[in-house]
Design a protein around this motif. Structure first.
Motif, PDB file in Angstrom:
ATOM      1  N   SER A  15       0.906  -1.278  -0.001  1.00 27.17           N
ATOM      2  CA  SER A  15      -0.153   0.057   0.055  1.00 27.17           C
ATOM      3  C   SER A  15       0.907   1.311  -0.026  1.00 27.17           C
ATOM      4  CB  SER A  15      -1.016  -0.137   1.274  1.00 27.17           C
ATOM      5  OG  SER A  15      -0.131  -0.093   2.402  1.00 27.17           O
ATOM      6  N   SER A  16       2.120   1.090   0.214  1.00 25.29           N
ATOM      7  CA  SER A  16       3.056   2.202   0.291  1.00 25.29           C
ATOM      8  C   SER A  16       3.415   2.858  -1.236  1.00 25.29           C
ATOM      9  CB  SER A  16       4.311   1.964   1.279  1.00 25.29           C
ATOM     10  OG  SER A  16       5.022   0.984   0.350  1.00 25.29           O
ATOM     11  N   GLY A  17       3.188   1.868  -2.204  1.00 23.39           N
ATOM     12  CA  GLY A  17       3.242   2.439  -3.675  1.00 23.39           C
ATOM     13  C   GLY A  17       4.407   1.776  -3.873  1.00 23.39           C
ATOM     14  N   GLU A  18       5.249   0.657  -3.230  1.00 24.59           N
ATOM     15  CA  GLU A  18       6.253   0.226  -3.454  1.00 24.59           C
ATOM     16  C   GLU A  18       6.223  -0.636  -4.728  1.00 24.59           C
ATOM     17  OE1 GLU A  18       9.917  -2.955  -1.764  1.00 24.59           O
ATOM     18  OE2 GLU A  18       8.201  -2.153  -0.628  1.00 24.59           O
ATOM     19  N   PHE A  74       2.582  -2.187  -9.896  1.00 23.04           N
ATOM     20  CA  PHE A  74       2.764  -1.237  -9.148  1.00 23.04           C
ATOM     21  C   PHE A  74       1.554  -0.320  -9.138  1.00 23.04           C
ATOM     22  CE2 PHE A  74       5.172   0.387 -12.984  1.00 23.04           C
ATOM     23  CZ  PHE A  74       4.547   1.246 -13.283  1.00 23.04           C
ATOM     24  N   ASP A  75       1.273   0.350  -8.184  1.00 20.22           N
ATOM     25  CA  ASP A  75      -0.013   0.980  -7.925  1.00 20.22           C
ATOM     26  C   ASP A  75      -1.055   0.609  -8.575  1.00 20.22           C
ATOM     27  OD1 ASP A  75      -1.201   3.521  -6.954  1.00 20.22           O
ATOM     28  OD2 ASP A  75      -1.048   4.280  -9.067  1.00 20.22           O
ATOM     29  N   SER A 198       9.456   5.962  -7.028  1.00 16.68           N
ATOM     30  CA  SER A 198       8.746   7.049  -6.900  1.00 16.68           C
ATOM     31  C   SER A 198       7.484   6.955  -6.746  1.00 16.68           C
ATOM     32  CB  SER A 198       9.160   8.078  -8.085  1.00 16.68           C
ATOM     33  OG  SER A 198       8.156   9.433  -8.051  1.00 16.68           O
ATOM     34  N   THR A 199       6.659   6.822  -5.698  1.00 18.00           N
ATOM     35  CA  THR A 199       5.353   6.799  -5.748  1.00 18.00           C
ATOM     36  C   THR A 199       4.491   7.678  -6.484  1.00 18.00           C
ATOM     37  OG1 THR A 199       5.550   6.070  -3.355  1.00 18.00           O
ATOM     38  CG2 THR A 199       3.333   6.610  -4.406  1.00 18.00           C
ATOM     39  N   GLY A 203       1.853   6.643  -9.732  1.00 20.33           N
ATOM     40  CA  GLY A 203       0.352   7.186 -10.029  1.00 20.33           C
ATOM     41  C   GLY A 203       0.260   7.794 -11.110  1.00 20.33           C
ATOM     42  N   MET A 204       1.309   8.448 -11.711  1.00 18.98           N
ATOM     43  CA  MET A 204       1.358   9.105 -13.053  1.00 18.98           C
ATOM     44  C   MET A 204       1.251   8.158 -13.996  1.00 18.98           C
ATOM     45  SD  MET A 204       3.941  11.731 -14.854  1.00 18.98           S
ATOM     46  CE  MET A 204       4.968  10.379 -15.281  1.00 18.98           C
ATOM     47  N   ALA A 205       2.122   7.087 -14.216  1.00 19.89           N
ATOM     48  CA  ALA A 205       1.939   6.234 -15.049  1.00 19.89           C
ATOM     49  C   ALA A 205       0.589   5.264 -15.165  1.00 19.89           C
ATOM     50  CB  ALA A 205       3.148   5.168 -14.916  1.00 19.89           C
TER      51      ALA A 205
END
Length: 340
Positions: A15-18, A74-75, A198-199, A203-205
């Motif tokens: 959940s940390s975005g790793e 990721f994400d 980079s979280t 998210g952007m990707a």
């Protein structure tokens, strides 16, 4: 026992975005297929968890079964390159949490049957479907695929109506949207280590991928002006793969990405390089590496021509500006151990 290899390159998604890279492989003989009761138990809870009731067709058992996949997740975005022999099953569990899945077929074939009919996906085609409704699927032998999964809610955020998800969507690789998506996925693969750290970039990707898929489903023209960094990364990936192409220039790059030349230039406006400055810098790097690899066996003029400099004098000027010496002087210093 079956020959199975499941390797987590980096630890799993949290959940940390790793981020996480993964590789998985199976290589089964006919005897192993017939002996084992739950061959695909390792898929439960993994990147292909939306697939259920998976089985190898009876007529294909005698050939054994091979499967291999590698990619990143990721994400809640997963992108993987897959090799798969003949397979059948159900894609989707009638669960609102099941993802949107996009499959690009480069060889072999896929077929999906749902309430609205059957879609067959041939080489060079992309299929997008919502797995919150189950689809019966068949995969042809020796299929090579690029599979993307993304949360349903991420896509709905970019759609005016969820009705676009009621049927499967099939598009050819020649369409601008599919070209952009494939180059974007290559950029994700090349940038996986940086994305892990980079979280916000993850998210952007993920959001950019959702936007592209949503525009395909909506029948809207592609417009990636809201995602200039994604366009730049996709362009960098295409440039890297085609750096030895003599016609490599903004029109060719924009066409490959499925964007306008104007959008391409606007995306590069806030970077250190223009499009052609990046091309020239990458070609100079390739020429530099070529010089050190071949030594004096290949002349400066030949290297300049190989990497599409207008002439040897132009190449020498560019080389000296970047590396501080002419190619000949730089090579001597390298051979004498003065450079590392």
């Amino acid at each position: 026992m079956s020959d199975r290899k499941v390797m987590r390159v980096r630890d799993g998604l949290s959940s940390s975005g790793e981020g996480a890279g993964f590789k998985t492989a199976m290589n089964l003989t006919a005897c192993q297929i017939q002996r084992e009761k739950n061959i695909f138990r390792e898929w439960e809870g993994g990147p292909f968890a939306h697939l259920t009731k998976v089985s190898i067709p009876h007529l294909a058992i005698g050939n054994g079964f091979k499967f291999a996949a590698s990619g990143q997740s990721f994400d809640e975005l997963m992108s993987a390159k897959v090799y798969c022999d003949a397979l059948t099953g159900i894609s989707g569990k009638q669960n609102e949490q099941d993802p949107i899945v996009a499959d690009f077929v480069s060889s072999g074939w896929l077929e999906f049957t749902g309430k609205k009919g059957t879609s067959r996906v041939e080489p060079g085609q992309l299929c997008i479907r919502d797995t919150s409704a189950p689809w019966e699927f068949s995969c042809g032998p020796e299929a090579r695929l690029h599979v993307v999964t993304i949360p349903r809610q991420s896509l709905l955020a970019h759609l005016r109506s969820g009705q676009a998800l009621n049927t499967s969507f099939v598009a050819d690789a020649g369409t601008p949207e599919v070209r952009f998506l494939l180059n974007f996925l290559e950029a994700i693969e090349r940038s996986s280590e940086a994305l892990d750290r980079s979280t916000p970039a993850q998210g952007m990707a993920s959001d950019a991928c959702a936007a592209v898929l949503a525009r395909m489903l909506s029948g809207l023209p592609n417009d990636m002006t809201a995602f200039p960094n994604v366009t730049v990364e996709a362009a960098k990936s295409f440039i890297a793969k085609n750096i030895d192409t003599v016609d490599l220039a903004p029109p060719m790059i924009a066409q490959a990405l499925g964007v306008s030349v104007r959008t391409l230039h606007r995306s590069f406006a806030e970077t250190e390089d223009s499009v052609m400055a990046l091309v020239r810098r990458r070609r100079l790097q390739e020429a530099h590496d070529d010089l050190l690899k071949t030594g004096s066996a290949v002349g400066v003029s030949e290297i300049a021509a190989r990497w599409h400099f207008s002439d040897a004098s132009h190449f020498i000027r560019q080389f000296k500006s970047s590396y501080g010496d002419s190619p000949a002087a730089y090579l001597r210093r390298f051979q004498q151990g003065e450079l590392t």
